[in-house]
Design a protein around this motif. Structure first.
Motif, short mmCIF file in Angstrom:
data_model
loop_
_atom_site.label_atom_id
_atom_site.label_comp_id
_atom_site.label_asym_id
_atom_site.label_seq_id
_atom_site.Cartn_x
_atom_site.Cartn_y
_atom_site.Cartn_z
N PHE A 199 0.82 -1.20 0.00
CA PHE A 199 0.00 0.00 0.00
C PHE A 199 0.85 1.25 0.00
O PHE A 199 1.70 1.44 0.89
CB PHE A 199 -0.91 0.04 1.23
CG PHE A 199 -2.05 -0.92 1.15
CD1 PHE A 199 -3.20 -0.58 0.46
CD2 PHE A 199 -1.96 -2.17 1.75
CE1 PHE A 199 -4.25 -1.48 0.36
CE2 PHE A 199 -3.01 -3.06 1.67
CZ PHE A 199 -4.17 -2.72 0.97
N ASP A 200 0.61 2.11 -0.99
CA ASP A 200 1.04 3.49 -0.88
C ASP A 200 0.22 4.09 0.28
O ASP A 200 -0.84 3.56 0.62
CB ASP A 200 0.73 4.19 -2.21
CG ASP A 200 0.85 5.69 -2.10
OD1 ASP A 200 1.89 6.16 -1.62
OD2 ASP A 200 -0.10 6.39 -2.49
N CYS A 201 0.67 5.16 0.88
CA CYS A 201 -0.02 5.65 2.09
C CYS A 201 -0.90 6.86 1.80
O CYS A 201 -2.13 6.75 1.77
CB CYS A 201 1.01 5.94 3.18
SG CYS A 201 1.87 4.44 3.71
N ASP A 202 -0.27 8.03 1.59
CA ASP A 202 -1.07 9.24 1.41
C ASP A 202 -1.90 9.13 0.12
O ASP A 202 -1.37 8.78 -0.93
CB ASP A 202 -0.16 10.47 1.36
CG ASP A 202 -0.93 11.73 1.70
OD1 ASP A 202 -1.35 11.86 2.85
OD2 ASP A 202 -1.11 12.56 0.80
N GLY A 203 -3.19 9.38 0.21
CA GLY A 203 -4.06 9.28 -0.96
C GLY A 203 -4.69 7.91 -1.14
O GLY A 203 -5.59 7.74 -1.97
N THR A 253 4.35 7.08 -10.13
CA THR A 253 5.18 6.51 -9.06
C THR A 253 4.70 5.09 -8.74
O THR A 253 5.35 4.12 -9.10
CB THR A 253 5.16 7.40 -7.80
OG1 THR A 253 3.80 7.61 -7.38
CG2 THR A 253 5.83 8.72 -8.04
N ASP A 254 3.53 4.99 -8.11
CA ASP A 254 3.03 3.70 -7.62
C ASP A 254 2.77 2.71 -8.75
O ASP A 254 3.23 1.56 -8.71
CB ASP A 254 1.70 3.90 -6.87
CG ASP A 254 1.78 4.98 -5.81
OD1 ASP A 254 2.79 5.00 -5.08
OD2 ASP A 254 0.85 5.81 -5.72
N ILE A 255 2.01 3.14 -9.74
CA ILE A 255 1.58 2.21 -10.79
C ILE A 255 2.77 1.85 -11.68
O ILE A 255 2.97 0.69 -12.03
CB ILE A 255 0.41 2.81 -11.61
CG1 ILE A 255 -0.78 3.11 -10.67
CG2 ILE A 255 0.01 1.89 -12.77
CD1 ILE A 255 -1.28 1.93 -9.85
N GLY A 310 -2.04 2.05 -5.33
CA GLY A 310 -1.55 3.43 -5.25
C GLY A 310 -2.47 4.43 -5.89
O GLY A 310 -3.42 4.05 -6.60
N ASP A 311 -2.20 5.71 -5.66
CA ASP A 311 -3.03 6.77 -6.23
C ASP A 311 -2.29 7.57 -7.30
O ASP A 311 -2.86 8.49 -7.86
CB ASP A 311 -3.52 7.73 -5.12
CG ASP A 311 -2.39 8.57 -4.54
OD1 ASP A 311 -1.35 8.00 -4.17
OD2 ASP A 311 -2.54 9.81 -4.48
N ARG A 312 -1.03 7.22 -7.57
CA ARG A 312 -0.26 7.98 -8.57
C ARG A 312 0.25 7.07 -9.66
O ARG A 312 0.94 6.08 -9.39
CB ARG A 312 0.96 8.62 -7.90
CG ARG A 312 0.74 10.05 -7.45
CD ARG A 312 2.04 10.61 -6.94
NE ARG A 312 2.72 11.28 -8.01
CZ ARG A 312 3.12 12.54 -7.94
NH1 ARG A 312 2.93 13.22 -6.83
NH2 ARG A 312 3.73 13.10 -8.95
CA CA Z 1 0.22 8.54 -2.61
#
Ligand code: CA
Ligand code: PLP
Length: 309
Positions: free
Chosen positions: A26-30, A252-254, A247-249
């Motif tokens: 898990f990404d955190c913020d968002g 970066t995440d994806i 993730g939400d970005r």
């Molecule tokens: Ca994020």
């Protein structure tokens, strides 16, 4: 190329995708929270995943908190208990990188905050910031006379709310000593969005400033670099085919998840939108195809129905 489809993760597909996974990153913020508030339904969704026996890890580009501070935040916001070893923040991972890469006794010159300093200490890396050290004279050109610490073999750039021209000068002077002074950045996020459409500059702006001065490219620890995933894979037995990156970005995440062979899930509670995904899907550019997730949900709370028995 066939390509990733970015389908909504729901119903039987959601059950099957979650049943096939043994680990979620898990990404955190968002994704889990925004600022200090948990996203609605997120603690319940993670509680169910933990109860179903999934391994949950936390992978964040934010270098302004330690591993331990993340476990405390997760607990405070009602998420299932996490141990520090499940948290992969870019401060911890940067310290790990320097421990692996620097010769014994070598020190780092650090642009960053107390969390970055704490993770370096935990990893046994001597480090110095600029401190209040008296600048030798009133003009920037005089600062080039300030003493340099001979043990410094790396410049590390993280989130530094007290970034300054004087620090940039000192970083450049260390880097000018030669290529065996490493340049390392925690992440390249260039903007941190705030509620209401406003934003503040992210660490990427500071990394760029140092790269521009030094005329070289930093090694990046955080997403989309695969180094941060390698950190997870070095501490746990990870099968990429059974791992989901949430993730939400996209950039970066994806991108990291796709690069590392993970199943990727975008949540629309943060930075990136479905319109951006559609734009990437319609383009022929292979680099843009790597930004397309396998699946999306409006929020990770949408996973709850698929987790009922
Ligand atoms: Ca994020
Ligand atoms: N860097 C900083 C300094 C932040 O405050 C944040 C989010 O709050 C991020 C990076 C992005 O973190 P994440 O990777 O958890 O979205």
């Amino acid at each position: 190329t066939g390509g990733r489809r970015c389908r909504r993760l729901e119903g039987e597909t959601a059950r099957a995708v979650l049943a096939n996974a043994d680990t979620l990153l898990f990404d955190c913020d968002g994704v889990l929270w925004r600022g200090e508030a948990a996203l609605s339904g997120a603690p319940a969704a993670l509680g169910r995943l933990a109860a179903a026996g999934k391994r949950l890890c936390y992978v964040t580009n934010n270098s302004s908190r330690t591993r331990v501070a993340y476990t405390e935040k997760l607990r405070r916001l009602g998420f299932p208990p996490a141990e520090p070893r499940h948290v992969f923040g870019s401060a911890f991972c940067a310290a790990r990188y320097l421990r692996q890469t620097l010769p014994p006794g070598a020190a780092a010159y650090v642009l960053g905050g107390p969390a970055l300093a704490a993770e370096l200490e935990a990893a046994g890396i001597p480090h110095l910031g600029p401190g209040p050290a008296a600048l030798p004279g009133p003009a920037p050109a005089d600062w080039a006379q300030a003493p340099l610490e001979p043990a410094v073999r790396a410049v590390l750039v993280g989130f530094d709310e007290h970034f300054s021209y004087a620090k940039l000068c000192q970083a450049l002077r260390y880097l000018l000593r030669g290529p065996d002074c490493l340049l390392v950045g925690t992440n390249r996020d260039h903007r941190l969005p705030l509620e209401g459409g406003s934003a503040i500059p992210g660490t990427g702006c500071l990394v760029k400033a140092v790269e521009t001065a030094a005329e070289r490219e930093a090694f990046i620890v955080g997403k989309p670099s695969r180094y941060i995933f390698d950190c997870v894979a070095s501490e746990f037995d990870i099968d990429p085919a059974r791992t989901i990156m949430v993730g939400d970005r996209l950039d970066t995440d994806i991108l990291m998840g796709n690069t590392c062979g993970l199943t990727t899930l975008l949540t629309l509670t943060g930075v990136s939108t479905l319109e951006e995904v559609r734009g990437h899907q319609e383009s022929d550019c292979p680099a843009r195809q790597s930004l397309v997730p396998d699946y999306y949900v409006d929020s990770i709370a949408d996973l709850l129905p698929a987790l009922e028995d």
